[in-house]
Design an enzyme around this catalytic site. Sequence first.
Site, short mmCIF file in Angstrom:
data_model
loop_
_atom_site.label_atom_id
_atom_site.label_comp_id
_atom_site.label_asym_id
_atom_site.label_seq_id
_atom_site.Cartn_x
_atom_site.Cartn_y
_atom_site.Cartn_z
N TYR A 127 0.83 -1.21 0.00
CA TYR A 127 0.00 0.00 0.00
C TYR A 127 0.86 1.26 0.00
O TYR A 127 0.46 2.30 0.51
CB TYR A 127 -0.92 0.02 1.23
CG TYR A 127 -2.01 -1.03 1.25
CD1 TYR A 127 -2.06 -2.05 0.30
CD2 TYR A 127 -3.01 -1.00 2.22
CE1 TYR A 127 -3.05 -3.02 0.33
CE2 TYR A 127 -4.01 -1.97 2.24
CZ TYR A 127 -4.02 -2.97 1.30
OH TYR A 127 -5.00 -3.93 1.33
N LYS A 144 5.14 -14.52 1.30
CA LYS A 144 4.88 -15.40 0.15
C LYS A 144 6.22 -15.52 -0.56
O LYS A 144 6.36 -15.21 -1.75
CB LYS A 144 3.78 -14.77 -0.74
CG LYS A 144 3.33 -15.64 -1.90
CD LYS A 144 2.70 -16.96 -1.49
CE LYS A 144 2.45 -17.81 -2.73
NZ LYS A 144 2.02 -19.19 -2.38
N ASP A 185 -1.03 -18.09 1.86
CA ASP A 185 -2.09 -19.05 1.53
C ASP A 185 -2.22 -20.11 2.63
O ASP A 185 -3.32 -20.43 3.09
CB ASP A 185 -1.85 -19.67 0.14
CG ASP A 185 -0.40 -20.05 -0.14
OD1 ASP A 185 0.46 -19.82 0.74
OD2 ASP A 185 -0.13 -20.58 -1.24
N ASP A 219 -4.08 -7.06 5.93
CA ASP A 219 -5.44 -6.60 5.65
C ASP A 219 -6.35 -7.79 5.40
O ASP A 219 -7.44 -7.91 5.97
CB ASP A 219 -5.40 -5.66 4.43
CG ASP A 219 -6.75 -5.05 4.12
OD1 ASP A 219 -7.60 -4.96 5.03
OD2 ASP A 219 -6.96 -4.66 2.95
N ASP A 257 -9.54 -9.63 7.98
CA ASP A 257 -10.96 -9.88 7.67
C ASP A 257 -11.28 -11.35 7.94
O ASP A 257 -12.37 -11.68 8.41
CB ASP A 257 -11.30 -9.53 6.21
CG ASP A 257 -11.94 -8.14 6.08
OD1 ASP A 257 -11.48 -7.22 6.78
OD2 ASP A 257 -12.92 -7.99 5.31
C1 IPM Z 1 -8.81 -1.83 6.76
C2 IPM Z 1 -9.47 -1.36 5.51
C3 IPM Z 1 -8.57 -0.37 4.80
C4 IPM Z 1 -7.22 -0.99 4.61
C5 IPM Z 1 -9.11 0.13 3.46
C6 IPM Z 1 -10.46 0.74 3.64
C7 IPM Z 1 -8.14 1.02 2.75
O1 IPM Z 1 -9.79 -2.43 4.68
O2 IPM Z 1 -8.51 -0.99 7.61
O3 IPM Z 1 -8.59 -3.03 6.90
O4 IPM Z 1 -7.05 -1.86 3.76
O5 IPM Z 1 -6.31 -0.64 5.34
MN MN Z 2 -9.41 -4.35 5.58
#
Ligand code: IPM
Ligand code: MN
Length: 346
Positions: free
Chosen positions: A133, A183, A216, A240, A244
């Site tokens: 990023y 990776k 993975d 990131d 999730d």
């Molecule tokens: C998070 C979000 C952000 C990120 C996005 C919205 C840019 O997904 O904080 O996990 O990837 O950092």
């Molecule tokens: Mn995120």
Amino acid sequence: MTTYRIALIPGDGIGTAVTEAAFAVAQKAARGVTLEGVTFPWSCEYYVEHGRMMPEDGIETLRGFDAIYLGAVGWPAKVPDSVSLHGLLLPIRKAFVQYANIRPHRLLPGVEGPLKTRDFDILCIRENTEGEYSGAGGRVHVGTPDEVAVETSVFTRAGVERIIRFGFDHAMKRRKKLASVTKSNAQKYSMVFWDEITDLVAKEYPEVEVAHYHIDAMCARMVMAPESLDVVVASNLFGDILTDLGAAIQGGLGFAASANINPDRSAPSMFEPVHGSAPDIAHLGIANPMAAIWSAAQMLDHLGETEASTRILTAMEAVTAQGIGTKPGQDKTEVITNAVLAALEA
Ligand code: IPM
Ligand code: MN
């Protein structure tokens, strides 16, 4: 009496409701100190009016605060996410060198996750200012068949070393296990570099058991054997994605908290739930504030108010143990928030 000045950026969608909930809880939990909130309306709506997500001197304005609390950013129907996030959230993380993003994943009592086991307590440490990023890249020959898009991952020795060290420091305070995620079988420069630095830093922490996983394989492990994990350190993109997944196994994004930390304290840190602005449910009043409240607990902990932070976690656990706020959409934001506020009195 100590006063902490907190910059509140509710942002978009459910960000407003969860920020209000989290700050009310934080204020109630912080006994003997004052949390003074100053709200900034920076959001996609602000963009529509001003052509930018925050004023030109936004970063300088925030610099004077003890901490920043952010709800959620993004309303793609008004502003493309690539514009809104690069105009507000990501610049704050970078400008204030919030290089460590801490995301805890465990099941609160009464919350049922999708896994058969409840036995896991994972602390994800995500690199937060560089890597995939970095924002370095560009497009040429736009719109033509010859178009090229390049997005460069940037990994610096200083950047990798400090996040790995941060991970080890946390592992030392926990179960002394660290999993590093790369990776490096496919990405032979940046990820091999990361692996090498992990092994170098590991020498300073002989008590910590270190394991290397590919992203993975780590995804599979988080589902199949989450109890085998303690601290997980990953690059910006991998962290990131993993967080999730972590949110999913802890019962959903409604429970996933996050702290963007500047460990050197040279600038304010920022606290925000992992979830986004959820435009689809924004006006239903059913956003789960738990992730936001947990993030506020992380904020108090960072400010040194550890008792207040613990009080919040204890109150949250008492509430979910009663079955309140444990399933998506089950209870109104207000009901859950009031239950946490009441539990703080107990
Ligand atoms: C998070 C979000 C952000 C990120 C996005 C919205 C840019 O997904 O904080 O996990 O990837 O950092
Ligand atoms: Mn995120």
